[in-house]
Design a protein around this motif. Structure first.
Motif, PDB file in Angstrom:
ATOM      1  N   THR A   1     -10.497   9.750 -11.199  1.00  0.00           N
ATOM      2  CA  THR A   1     -11.398   8.964  -9.375  1.00  0.00           C
ATOM      3  C   THR A   1     -12.184   8.696 -10.136  1.00  0.00           C
ATOM      4  O   THR A   1     -12.486   7.354  -9.525  1.00  0.00           O
TER       5      THR A   1
ATOM      6  N   ASN B   1      -9.010   0.493  -3.826  1.00  0.00           N
ATOM      7  CA  ASN B   1      -8.623   2.107  -3.840  1.00  0.00           C
ATOM      8  C   ASN B   1     -10.338   2.536  -2.694  1.00  0.00           C
ATOM      9  O   ASN B   1     -10.660   2.413  -2.812  1.00  0.00           O
TER      10      ASN B   1
ATOM     11  N   LEU C   1      -5.779   8.835  -6.399  1.00  0.00           N
ATOM     12  CA  LEU C   1      -6.252   7.030  -6.393  1.00  0.00           C
ATOM     13  C   LEU C   1      -5.078   5.873  -6.025  1.00  0.00           C
ATOM     14  O   LEU C   1      -5.639   5.009  -4.836  1.00  0.00           O
ATOM     15  N   GLY C   2      -4.314   6.237  -6.335  1.00  0.00           N
ATOM     16  CA  GLY C   2      -3.589   5.200  -5.884  1.00  0.00           C
ATOM     17  C   GLY C   2      -2.573   5.138  -4.254  1.00  0.00           C
ATOM     18  O   GLY C   2      -1.992   4.172  -3.963  1.00  0.00           O
TER      19      GLY C   2
ATOM     20  N   GLU D   1     -13.699  -0.113 -10.743  1.00  0.00           N
ATOM     21  CA  GLU D   1     -13.503  -1.433 -10.261  1.00  0.00           C
ATOM     22  C   GLU D   1     -14.318  -2.199  -9.419  1.00  0.00           C
ATOM     23  O   GLU D   1     -13.396  -3.732  -9.495  1.00  0.00           O
TER      24      GLU D   1
ATOM     25  N   ASN E   1       1.069  -0.978   0.031  1.00  0.00           N
ATOM     26  CA  ASN E   1      -0.053  -0.260   0.288  1.00  0.00           C
ATOM     27  C   ASN E   1       0.560   1.024   0.058  1.00  0.00           C
ATOM     28  O   ASN E   1      -0.061   2.242  -0.879  1.00  0.00           O
TER      29      ASN E   1
ATOM     30  N   THR F   1      -4.447  -2.250 -10.877  1.00  0.00           N
ATOM     31  CA  THR F   1      -5.227  -3.079 -10.317  1.00  0.00           C
ATOM     32  C   THR F   1      -4.319  -4.104 -10.610  1.00  0.00           C
ATOM     33  O   THR F   1      -4.417  -5.170  -9.508  1.00  0.00           O
TER      34      THR F   1
ATOM     35  N   PRO G   1      -5.489   3.346  -0.291  1.00  0.00           N
ATOM     36  CA  PRO G   1      -5.742   2.224   0.217  1.00  0.00           C
ATOM     37  C   PRO G   1      -7.053   1.812   0.223  1.00  0.00           C
ATOM     38  O   PRO G   1      -8.062   3.108   0.854  1.00  0.00           O
ATOM     39  N   CYS G   2      -7.736   0.938   0.160  1.00  0.00           N
ATOM     40  CA  CYS G   2      -9.785   0.880   0.385  1.00  0.00           C
ATOM     41  C   CYS G   2     -10.143   0.153   1.820  1.00  0.00           C
ATOM     42  O   CYS G   2      -9.066  -0.472   2.393  1.00  0.00           O
TER      43      CYS G   2
ATOM     44  N   LYS H   1       2.689   0.710  -4.293  1.00  0.00           N
ATOM     45  CA  LYS H   1       1.316   0.918  -4.891  1.00  0.00           C
ATOM     46  C   LYS H   1       1.638   2.046  -5.059  1.00  0.00           C
ATOM     47  O   LYS H   1       1.126   2.515  -6.278  1.00  0.00           O
TER      48      LYS H   1
END
Length: 357
Positions: free
Chosen positions: A324, A301, A132-133, A331, A93, A270, A136-137, A97
């Motif tokens: 974005t 993301n 975005l990168g 996604e 992350n 991804t 992290p989700c 990433k």
């Protein structure tokens, strides 16, 4: 979030499963509003403070707060019990990433797609990819964990640790990569974005969790309050997307192919991150219930945050914001594809007791 709560969920919800469909509908509705009711975006654009759209900020808070309320920071005390999965998540992350996202965005937008994308717009697209990168989700990873039969408690630990790091690492990483891309972002602008869209929702979620769990109990909080609060996320996301596309209409109508071009490096990034994290977990012989969620957190993301910061830094009608939003579009179907891969390769990993780290 407790194991019992996640076990009660039957899988990805109707809204989440068809999120890309809703995004496409929002594109259509938003463009229509911008073209036929231009007074709507014109009116919204008047309500700004420090380059932040107040109406959009309110909508984004509706999106992010329910996600932050899910996080139980008391779970972090268990972080050291299974270190390997957490190490993979954190290294991927924060050390891999963001930088591979920048590389793929630069490669496609500046080099391979140069004949199709003007230089100034390409720079904005790279900036959107960076936003975005570096995020992290946070929320949807609970769904991916559930669908891969992940260890819910350990997933919570991973998300909680990443959220804490997000507060301190997101701004420096974003500012560094944007500077490479020749965007000089004032520190006070990005600091305001971090406070507005990370610190405030996180603090509100933390405090409401403590107060409501104490008054009503954990089961009520997770099965009643969070379930109802998640509806605000849906409303906030859809209205935010419609608002964004009411400003983006002219850009999209004049460059419809750009949506597809933007999607290419996002998809490649991804897949690339998933392969790194998932194969690393295989080499380390980590139990699948930890390996799959560990890979999913870095792969997907926190697009709600990326959208919010893009709007604050570059504006509603910017190329960065468009990137974005395309991230939202691609996604869910892509992550469902990776969930299937993870489930079909379960036999690659040891089952049962987590291998000792």
């Amino acid at each position: 979030m407790s194991n019992e709560y996640l076990e009660k969920e039957k899988g990805i919800g109707f809204f989440e499963r068809y999120l890309s469909v809703w995004v496409i509908l929002c594109i259509v509705v938003g463009i229509a509003v911008g073209q036929f009711l231009p007074q709507v975006p014109e009116t919204l654009s008047r309500f700004e403070y420090a380059q932040v759209s107040v109406p959009v900020a309110i909508l984004i808070w509706l999106m992010i707060y329910p996600m932050m309320a899910q996080v139980d920071f008391s779970s972090i005390v268990n972080a050291g019990k299974k270190p390997k999965g957490l190490v993979i998540t954190l290294v991927v992350n924060w050390l891999i990433k963001p930088f591979t996202m920048y590389f793929f965005a630069w490669l496609f937008f500046k080099i391979l797609f140069e004949p199709f994308i003007p230089a100034d717009l390409a720079a904005q697209y790279i900036a959107g990819a960076v936003l975005l990168g570096a995020a992290p989700c946070t929320a949807m990873v609970f769904v991916w964990s559930l669908l891969t039969k992940g260890n819910a408690g350990y997933t919570l630990v991973q998300v909680s640790v990443n959220d804490l790091i997000l507060i301190f690492a997101y701004a420096p990483i974003v500012m560094f990569l944007l500077r490479i891309n020749d965007f000089i972002i004032p520190f006070d602008t990005i600091f305001l974005s971090i406070v507005l869209f990370i610190v405030i929702p996180l603090l509100a979620g933390y405090l409401s969790r403590i107060v409501l769990v104490k008054r009503k109990g954990l089961e009520w909080f997770e099965t009643v309050y969070l379930k109802n609060a998640s509806k605000f996320t849906i409303v906030g996301l859809l209205l935010t997307l419609i608002t964004i596309f009411s400003f983006q209409g002219d850009v999209i109508l004049s460059n419809p192919i750009h949506i597809g071009l933007i999607a290419v490096p996002l998809i490649i990034q991804t897949l690339f991150i998933f392969v790194i994290a998932y194969l690393w977990a295989k080499v380390w012989k980590i139990e699948h219930s930890v390996a799959a969620p560990a890979a999913m957190i870095g792969t997907s993301n926190f697009f709600e945050l990326a959208v919010a910061v893009a709007i604050a830094l570059f504006g509603l009608n910017s190329g960065a914001t468009l990137v974005t939003v395309v991230g939202v579009l691609v996604e869910v179907p892509l992550m469902l594809f990776l969930v299937r891969i993870a489930n079909n390769t379960r036999h690659w990993f040891p089952e049962g007791q987590y291998s000792k780290g």
